[in-house]
Every structure is written in structure tokens, then in C-alpha cells.
Design a protein around this motif. Structure first.
Motif, PDB file in Angstrom:
ATOM      1  N   GLU B  88       0.732  -1.107   0.043  1.00 16.88           N
ATOM      2  CA  GLU B  88       0.008   0.074  -0.102  1.00 16.88           C
ATOM      3  C   GLU B  88       1.065   1.225   0.105  1.00 16.88           C
ATOM      4  OE1 GLU B  88      -2.623   0.371   3.280  1.00 16.88           O
ATOM      5  OE2 GLU B  88      -3.184   2.229   2.820  1.00 16.88           O
ATOM      6  N   GLY B  89       2.007   1.343   0.746  1.00 16.46           N
ATOM      7  CA  GLY B  89       2.468   2.553   1.042  1.00 16.46           C
ATOM      8  C   GLY B  89       3.961   2.237   1.244  1.00 16.46           C
ATOM      9  N   VAL B  90       4.780   3.297   1.410  1.00 13.15           N
ATOM     10  CA  VAL B  90       6.263   3.234   1.811  1.00 13.15           C
ATOM     11  C   VAL B  90       6.545   2.485   3.220  1.00 13.15           C
ATOM     12  CG1 VAL B  90       8.410   4.550   2.165  1.00 13.15           C
ATOM     13  CG2 VAL B  90       6.853   4.998   0.019  1.00 13.15           C
ATOM     14  N   PRO B  91       5.682   2.983   4.333  1.00 12.94           N
ATOM     15  CA  PRO B  91       5.917   2.545   5.459  1.00 12.94           C
ATOM     16  C   PRO B  91       5.751   0.897   5.551  1.00 12.94           C
ATOM     17  CG  PRO B  91       4.463   4.520   5.620  1.00 12.94           C
ATOM     18  CD  PRO B  91       4.455   4.131   4.327  1.00 12.94           C
ATOM     19  N   ASP B  92       4.921   0.352   4.657  1.00 11.96           N
ATOM     20  CA  ASP B  92       4.713  -1.068   4.314  1.00 11.96           C
ATOM     21  C   ASP B  92       5.900  -1.839   3.981  1.00 11.96           C
ATOM     22  OD1 ASP B  92       2.218  -0.916   5.612  1.00 11.96           O
ATOM     23  OD2 ASP B  92       1.570  -0.121   3.481  1.00 11.96           O
ATOM     24  N   LEU B  93       6.438  -0.965   2.961  1.00 11.72           N
ATOM     25  CA  LEU B  93       7.672  -1.370   2.415  1.00 11.72           C
ATOM     26  C   LEU B  93       8.714  -1.518   2.994  1.00 11.72           C
ATOM     27  CD1 LEU B  93       9.319  -0.015  -1.142  1.00 11.72           C
ATOM     28  CD2 LEU B  93      10.728  -0.087   0.993  1.00 11.72           C
ATOM     29  N   LEU B  94       8.908  -0.467   4.053  1.00 15.10           N
ATOM     30  CA  LEU B  94      10.058  -0.459   5.056  1.00 15.10           C
ATOM     31  C   LEU B  94       9.909  -1.351   6.168  1.00 15.10           C
ATOM     32  CD1 LEU B  94      10.298   3.598   5.669  1.00 15.10           C
ATOM     33  CD2 LEU B  94      11.664   1.940   4.262  1.00 15.10           C
ATOM     34  N   ALA B  95       8.636  -1.791   6.379  1.00 17.10           N
ATOM     35  CA  ALA B  95       8.096  -3.044   7.446  1.00 17.10           C
ATOM     36  C   ALA B  95       8.774  -4.406   6.950  1.00 17.10           C
ATOM     37  CB  ALA B  95       6.806  -2.925   7.683  1.00 17.10           C
ATOM     38  N   VAL B  96       8.407  -4.531   5.379  1.00 17.87           N
ATOM     39  CA  VAL B  96       8.771  -5.621   4.737  1.00 17.87           C
ATOM     40  C   VAL B  96      10.362  -5.722   4.724  1.00 17.87           C
ATOM     41  CG1 VAL B  96       8.970  -7.169   2.659  1.00 17.87           C
ATOM     42  CG2 VAL B  96       6.923  -6.014   3.413  1.00 17.87           C
ATOM     43  N   GLU B  97      11.006  -4.725   4.490  1.00 20.84           N
ATOM     44  CA  GLU B  97      12.398  -4.485   4.514  1.00 20.84           C
ATOM     45  C   GLU B  97      13.097  -4.949   5.943  1.00 20.84           C
ATOM     46  OE1 GLU B  97      15.078  -3.661   1.953  1.00 20.84           O
ATOM     47  OE2 GLU B  97      13.158  -4.731   1.190  1.00 20.84           O
ATOM     48  N   ALA B  98      12.435  -4.477   6.944  1.00 18.05           N
ATOM     49  CA  ALA B  98      12.759  -4.896   8.268  1.00 18.05           C
ATOM     50  C   ALA B  98      12.755  -6.375   8.759  1.00 18.05           C
ATOM     51  CB  ALA B  98      11.859  -3.874   9.315  1.00 18.05           C
ATOM     52  N   THR B  99      12.243  -6.906   8.044  1.00 19.44           N
ATOM     53  CA  THR B  99      11.886  -8.411   8.251  1.00 19.44           C
ATOM     54  C   THR B  99      13.275  -9.174   7.765  1.00 19.44           C
ATOM     55  OG1 THR B  99      11.032  -9.158   6.280  1.00 19.44           O
ATOM     56  CG2 THR B  99       9.480  -8.653   8.112  1.00 19.44           C
ATOM     57  N   GLY B 100      14.024  -8.486   6.834  1.00 27.98           N
ATOM     58  CA  GLY B 100      15.196  -9.252   6.363  1.00 27.98           C
ATOM     59  C   GLY B 100      14.877 -10.332   5.320  1.00 27.98           C
ATOM     60  N   GLU B 101      13.349 -10.698   5.323  1.00 29.24           N
ATOM     61  CA  GLU B 101      12.986 -11.790   4.671  1.00 29.24           C
ATOM     62  C   GLU B 101      13.099 -11.694   3.155  1.00 29.24           C
ATOM     63  OE1 GLU B 101      11.943 -14.798   6.249  1.00 29.24           O
ATOM     64  OE2 GLU B 101      12.235 -14.304   8.286  1.00 29.24           O
ATOM     65  N   PHE B 102      13.273 -10.435   2.622  1.00 29.59           N
ATOM     66  CA  PHE B 102      12.595 -10.374   1.153  1.00 29.59           C
ATOM     67  C   PHE B 102      13.783  -9.962   0.466  1.00 29.59           C
ATOM     68  CE2 PHE B 102      10.673  -7.909  -2.022  1.00 29.59           C
ATOM     69  CZ  PHE B 102       9.933  -8.876  -2.776  1.00 29.59           C
ATOM     70  N   ASN B 103      14.221 -10.545  -0.641  1.00 27.74           N
ATOM     71  CA  ASN B 103      15.090 -10.130  -1.514  1.00 27.74           C
ATOM     72  C   ASN B 103      14.831  -9.715  -2.939  1.00 27.74           C
ATOM     73  OD1 ASN B 103      17.915  -9.951  -2.008  1.00 27.74           O
ATOM     74  ND2 ASN B 103      17.970 -11.816  -3.349  1.00 27.74           N
ATOM     75  N   GLY B 104      13.499  -9.540  -3.094  1.00 28.70           N
ATOM     76  CA  GLY B 104      12.953  -9.047  -4.476  1.00 28.70           C
ATOM     77  C   GLY B 104      12.677  -7.544  -4.428  1.00 28.70           C
TER      78      GLY B 104
END
Lengths: 201, 201
Positions: B88-104
Motif C-alpha cells: 500500500e505505502g512506503v511504511p509497509d515497504l519499510l516494514a517488509v524490509e525490516a523483516t530481512g526476509e525479502f530479496n525481491g
């Protein structure tokens, strides 16, 4: 987080986080929201903030909103100027007005004491209140600051300043179980208070 | 209420009430708070809003914050451009980044569909997403819009647009009981969902 945010976003969210009830996370969320909306909306909000202080005036006596030197309530001859209800802010004044139970006048502090947020007596309209009391002619001062740590501290502070004033009755609004509440859902502090402050029938 | 508020206050609180999570009452409270603080603070906030859109840029490809045409993530050769996570938004992107689980990589919609708030597909970066998909080379599209009515509707809408794309795997993030939760405190909808989406061990 490895990604640094642009400074403009950081700055806006820091300013928004100063608002009451807005934490760091929700401030950032608000900043992103504003950014995701059309530029014109941010401009409207910006313009509305610029002129705010110039276009809104306060009553010299009580601190309520006023279009002239004194507010409508202070100017109303049907209101009792000898009974003064002390409130934190204009919304509280409006809430008391909405009850239709109060025929006196007000003193709006524009805040409550909060050492943590750097709000001391000089930030509030406390000196003006003491001056009103010393000016004489007051019969009762109703302390209607919030029932919270800060609201209680503010009430206690005002009491320490004017509590020995001869012929002035100082009172505090009642605290207890609100109307329509089940006792089992009320927090312990409130219920304890309601017990201690029980009234003979 | 018998007391009309000054127009500047009314206007500011109407603008603040447009922000997500800010109701009419709290908007008025915020407006009063700003008014009760020194003029300089309102000016700072106003200035910060004025230049916001000019000083923050977005990635042409994915919609993330960017200092140049493409963002750091899209430019990073270690990230897999064939797997795209739609948020939805940049904060969600940052949250996914913070998991360290996503390389796409990502696609930021800058909102979700919300007929009630007048947000349709044209307000979101949906056309850009469809274009990316049609451009080819994508292997998986992970729909990570919120697990809410609006988030689900947005995911379903995207599915309707690109669900028949050959060789593209469409997926949705899992919904269920969050980590560390007692089942007895979880809402029924979430628990029901967790049951229906149970996985064989």
C-alpha cells in the motif's frame, strides 16, 4: 532500518509528533499520507496554519475565544461573574457549556502543568488567574482541570496559590464511576476513588 | 453548541480531519492545541508542508522514495527484479524490509481502493503495475496489501487485472494468528481465517 528517509519527511513527521496523541509511528504515517495526496492539499493545510494565530483572538479576562477584547460569556449579563470554572482548554469550556448546568464564567488555562513536556506555570494563564482572584469579588473557583496526573497536579498547584484567599470557596469537580458504566469494567483507580468519595444519602 | 467557532479554527480542523485516523473531535482538539502553542510552531509546520512534495521524489519504476529516477532497491543488483511485492505505502515497504526476509523488489500503490473515501484505481499506481507485468520478465507478484476490507478488495482487483498473465505466479501474504498471541484474545474473523487456512504438517 537501512533506508534513510528524505529530510523533508523526517522533519515533517518530527513536527507532527509534537501534537498530542500523535506518536512517532503515526506521525510518519501521517507525513506519508500527506505526501501521497495531491500537492494542493498540503498547501491548503499549510496556508490554514499560517494565518491561524492572527485570525483567532482570546478574551483578555478568561482566555476563551473572542472576537473582541472580552468573550461572549464574560459580556453576558446573565452569567454570574463571581463563580469561575477553571478549565484546561476551550474544548473543555465548550463541554461544560454543553451540559447547560453552569451559569458562571470561566478561566481557560490553555494547558496543564507537564514537566515532561516542558510546560510550567509560566506557559499557562495562571498569573492571570491569580490576578483575577486577588482583584476580589470571586465567590467560588471550581477547578475543572482533567482527572489525570497532570490535571490533578495543576489543580493542586492552583490550590497552593489561592487556597488561603479569604471568602473564596475552592472546589474540584467530582470524580467517580461515569454514568452508564458497569462497575466490573471500570478501572481500579476510578472505582477506588468513587468508594473513597462516597456521599451520604 | 451555542458558541460559533472562528472560521480559521473550523477550517483548520476540517483539513486535519481529512488525515487518516483523525476524527472530527480530535481534529478540533489538535487545532486548539496548535493555537495554544507559540505562533512559531504553527509556522514551522506550515513551512514544512509547503515544500514537502517538491523535496521528496519517488522511484519511476516502483514508487518507493528515491533521490534520483530509480530508488536504491531497484538499482541494487543483489535484489531479484523478477519477484515483486505489492504494498500500500512506503511504511509497509519499510516494514517488509525490516523483516530481512525479502530479496525481491517492490511496487508501491500509494493507497488502497476505497470507494467511501473516493479512492479509485486511477488514484493508485495500478496502471504502472499492469504495465510492469505486461513488460514481461516477472516471475512472482506477492500481493501484500493490508488484510482489511480495502486491502483485500485491492488485492482482488489486481488479481482481476493480471491473474491470467501466463507464467506469472500471483500470491497473497498469509493471514492468521500473529506470533505471541493467545487464541482467546484473537478476534473471531482472524481465528476463523487461521483455521480455514490451516497448513498440513
Amino acid at each position: 532500518m537501512s533506508h534513510q528517509l528524505p529530510e523533508a519527511l523526517d522533519q515533517l513527521s518530527a513536527l507532527l509528533a509534537r501534537l498530542p496523541g500523535v506518536g512517532k509511528r503515526s506521525a510518519l504515517r501521517l507525513a506519508f499520507h500527506i505526501l501521497s495526496r495531491p500537492r494542493e492539499e498540503a498547501q491548503q493545510l499549510s496556508a490554514s496554519l499560517t494565518g491561524l494565530h492572527e485570525s483567532v483572538g482570546f478574551c483578555e479576562r478568561c482566555g476563551h475565544l473572542a472576537g473582541q477584547a472580552l468573550c461572549d460569556i464574560c459580556l453576558d449579563p446573565r452569567r454570574n461573574p463571581e463563580v469561575v470554572c477553571v478549565v484546561e482548554g476551550v474544548p473543555d469550556l465548550l463541554a461544560v457549556e454543553a451540559t447547560g448546568e453552569f451559569n458562571g464564567t470561566y478561566h481557560v488555562l490553555h494547558g496543564v502543568l507537564s514537566p515532561l513536556r516542558g510546560v510550567g506555570p509560566s506557559e499557562l494563564r495562571v498569573a492571570e488567574l491569580v490576578e483575577r482572584v486577588h482583584g476580589g469579588g470571586l465567590q467560588e473557583l471550581i477547578l475543572a482541570t482533567p482527572i489525570s496526573v497532570e490535571g490533578e497536579a495543576t489543580a493542586a498547584y492552583i490550590q497552593s496559590l489561592v487556597g488561603r484567599e479569604p471568602k473564596l470557596l475552592l472546589s474540584r469537580i467530582a470524580s467517580g464511576v461515569p454514568q452508564g458504566s458497569e462497575l466490573e469494567y471500570i478501572d481500579e483507580a476510578t472505582l477506588g476513588r468513587a468508594l473513597r468519595a462516597r456521599q451520604a444519602l
